[in-house]
Design an enzyme around this catalytic site. Sequence first.
Site, PDB file in Angstrom:
ATOM      1  N   LYS A 199      49.518 -30.766 -47.851  1.00  0.00           N
ATOM      2  CA  LYS A 199      48.447 -30.409 -48.792  1.00  0.00           C
ATOM      3  C   LYS A 199      48.675 -31.048 -50.144  1.00  0.00           C
ATOM      4  CE  LYS A 199      46.834 -25.968 -46.950  1.00  0.00           C
ATOM      5  NZ  LYS A 199      46.722 -24.539 -47.223  1.00  0.00           N
ATOM      6  N   LYS A 245      44.541 -30.499 -35.160  1.00  0.00           N
ATOM      7  CA  LYS A 245      44.169 -29.093 -34.972  1.00  0.00           C
ATOM      8  C   LYS A 245      42.797 -28.813 -35.581  1.00  0.00           C
ATOM      9  CE  LYS A 245      45.966 -26.955 -39.117  1.00  0.00           C
ATOM     10  NZ  LYS A 245      46.748 -25.993 -39.827  1.00  0.00           N
ATOM     11  N   LYS A 277      39.615 -25.390 -41.005  1.00  0.00           N
ATOM     12  CA  LYS A 277      38.443 -25.251 -41.870  1.00  0.00           C
ATOM     13  C   LYS A 277      38.377 -26.369 -42.896  1.00  0.00           C
ATOM     14  CE  LYS A 277      41.045 -21.256 -43.245  1.00  0.00           C
ATOM     15  NZ  LYS A 277      41.120 -19.839 -43.045  1.00  0.00           N
TER      16      LYS A 277
HETATM   17  P1  TYM Z   1      45.135 -18.997 -41.727  1.00  0.00           P
HETATM   18  O1  TYM Z   1      44.236 -18.099 -42.498  1.00  0.00           O
HETATM   19  O2  TYM Z   1      45.086 -20.450 -42.034  1.00  0.00           O
HETATM   20  O3  TYM Z   1      44.876 -18.850 -40.186  1.00  0.00           O
HETATM   21  C1  TYM Z   1      44.848 -17.597 -39.521  1.00  0.00           C
HETATM   22  C2  TYM Z   1      45.524 -17.726 -38.163  1.00  0.00           C
HETATM   23  O4  TYM Z   1      44.859 -18.708 -37.355  1.00  0.00           O
HETATM   24  C3  TYM Z   1      45.834 -19.598 -36.791  1.00  0.00           C
HETATM   25  N1  TYM Z   1      45.198 -20.919 -36.589  1.00  0.00           N
HETATM   26  C4  TYM Z   1      45.171 -21.587 -35.424  1.00  0.00           C
HETATM   27  N2  TYM Z   1      45.668 -21.279 -34.203  1.00  0.00           N
HETATM   28  C5  TYM Z   1      45.448 -22.172 -33.209  1.00  0.00           C
HETATM   29  N3  TYM Z   1      44.752 -23.322 -33.375  1.00  0.00           N
HETATM   30  C6  TYM Z   1      44.234 -23.672 -34.566  1.00  0.00           C
HETATM   31  N4  TYM Z   1      43.537 -24.799 -34.682  1.00  0.00           N
HETATM   32  C7  TYM Z   1      44.438 -22.782 -35.665  1.00  0.00           C
HETATM   33  N5  TYM Z   1      44.067 -22.798 -36.963  1.00  0.00           N
HETATM   34  C8  TYM Z   1      44.542 -21.661 -37.515  1.00  0.00           C
HETATM   35  C9  TYM Z   1      46.946 -19.636 -37.829  1.00  0.00           C
HETATM   36  O5  TYM Z   1      48.161 -20.073 -37.249  1.00  0.00           O
HETATM   37  C10 TYM Z   1      46.990 -18.193 -38.275  1.00  0.00           C
HETATM   38  O6  TYM Z   1      47.775 -17.421 -37.399  1.00  0.00           O
HETATM   39  N6  TYM Z   1      49.505 -18.303 -44.071  1.00  0.00           N
HETATM   40  C11 TYM Z   1      48.571 -17.734 -43.111  1.00  0.00           C
HETATM   41  C12 TYM Z   1      48.062 -16.373 -43.548  1.00  0.00           C
HETATM   42  C13 TYM Z   1      49.137 -15.392 -43.857  1.00  0.00           C
HETATM   43  C14 TYM Z   1      49.954 -14.716 -42.901  1.00  0.00           C
HETATM   44  C15 TYM Z   1      50.815 -13.879 -43.660  1.00  0.00           C
HETATM   45  C16 TYM Z   1      50.028 -14.734 -41.513  1.00  0.00           C
HETATM   46  C17 TYM Z   1      49.523 -14.969 -45.093  1.00  0.00           C
HETATM   47  N7  TYM Z   1      50.525 -14.080 -44.973  1.00  0.00           N
HETATM   48  C18 TYM Z   1      51.774 -13.077 -43.043  1.00  0.00           C
HETATM   49  C19 TYM Z   1      50.984 -13.922 -40.893  1.00  0.00           C
HETATM   50  C20 TYM Z   1      51.829 -13.122 -41.653  1.00  0.00           C
HETATM   51  C21 TYM Z   1      47.394 -18.656 -42.980  1.00  0.00           C
HETATM   52  O7  TYM Z   1      47.085 -19.408 -43.880  1.00  0.00           O
HETATM   53  O8  TYM Z   1      46.643 -18.473 -41.855  1.00  0.00           O
END
Ligand code: TYM
Length: 332
Positions: A112, A195, A198
């Site tokens: 990023k 992957k 968004k």
């Molecule tokens: P975020 O909001 O980007 O995504 C939410 C969840 O979706 C999963 N994900 C995917 N899984 C499979 N294929 C894809 N193409 C794909 N895109 C997204 C992500 O792995 C995630 O599980 N940092 C985290 C949010 C967070 C969090 C936490 C998660 C903050 N604190 C504590 C667990 C525990 C995030 O940005 O996810």
Amino acid sequence: KPRVLSGIQPTADSFHLGNYLGALRQWVPLQDEHDAFYFIPDMHAITVPQDPKLLRKRTRLAAAQLLAIGIDPERSTLFVQSHVPEHAELSWVLNCITGFGEAGRMTQFKDKSAKQGAESTGVGLFTYPILMAADILLYRSHLVPVGEDQRQHLELTRDLAQRFNARYGKSFVVPEATIIKEFAKVYDLQEPTKKMSKSGDNPKGVINLLDDPKVSAKRIKSAVTDTGSEVRFDRAEKPGVSNLLTINSALSGRSIAELEQRFAGGGYGDLKGDTAEVLTGFVTPLRSAVDGYLADPAELDRVLSRGAERARAVASGTLKRVYDRVGFLASG
Ligand code: TYM
């Protein structure tokens, strides 16, 4: 009961199919046997610029989507991160035991920040994984269901938990990531080796749960497939077809082998048509459930504030112990 915790950022109007298949879908059954904490990390969202009005709207949208997929606020603690100040407080303590180099090795940060350039990259983006560690460790969570892109952040969380425990005495549970191999990475429909995301360059590569199903069906039908015409699961040779098979199988409950057999004669067109149909069947009731929850924002806010209260009851206990362990004078 063992504890499970996970979060999803409110940075888009809709969750996408990668979020759902990679993570959210696991959250639902985990409510049965676990003490579940699910939350909306709005503090993570502001590590990149957000329009305040949109962020507020998307936080409610995220809550409505979580309820619609089956998160039950009676059985799970559903809350918004900024409602529980202990996240920021613990994250400060963890910042102080994290190495600068260690944080700099996080690949998501490197990607990023390389895209944005150092001058427009906030320090919050750098410390983002440490806030995430605080999210997890505050609740002494055992399991963290996430997609593949969060694996490295979970490794950091485990390292920090172990380091703190070794330095100050056992305070944290060392958590495990639960990553379901088949769905850990759902791929972009236009670039099936990347992957689904968004922030992807081409919106046509992404299936948003709340888009008009007709738009999504079109995106499935114009997905990039591979040379040849044989419907076969093969990530290396046929990434596009394999991605469609994965999506179809997840939503229809049919196995990949069953799908390969079924579409053996029909080529890619039949697989796409069927996948579009299966997807429409899934998102249509989901969209109306989301609309139902959004129709009563006051009730949504009540659900979230009850969740925050329950979350604080656990988080404040952990933070108190941590403050004591590091030698902060009790505030009386
Ligand atoms: P975020 O909001 O980007 O995504 C939410 C969840 O979706 C999963 N994900 C995917 N899984 C499979 N294929 C894809 N193409 C794909 N895109 C997204 C992500 O792995 C995630 O599980 N940092 C985290 C949010 C967070 C969090 C936490 C998660 C903050 N604190 C504590 C667990 C525990 C995030 O940005 O996810």
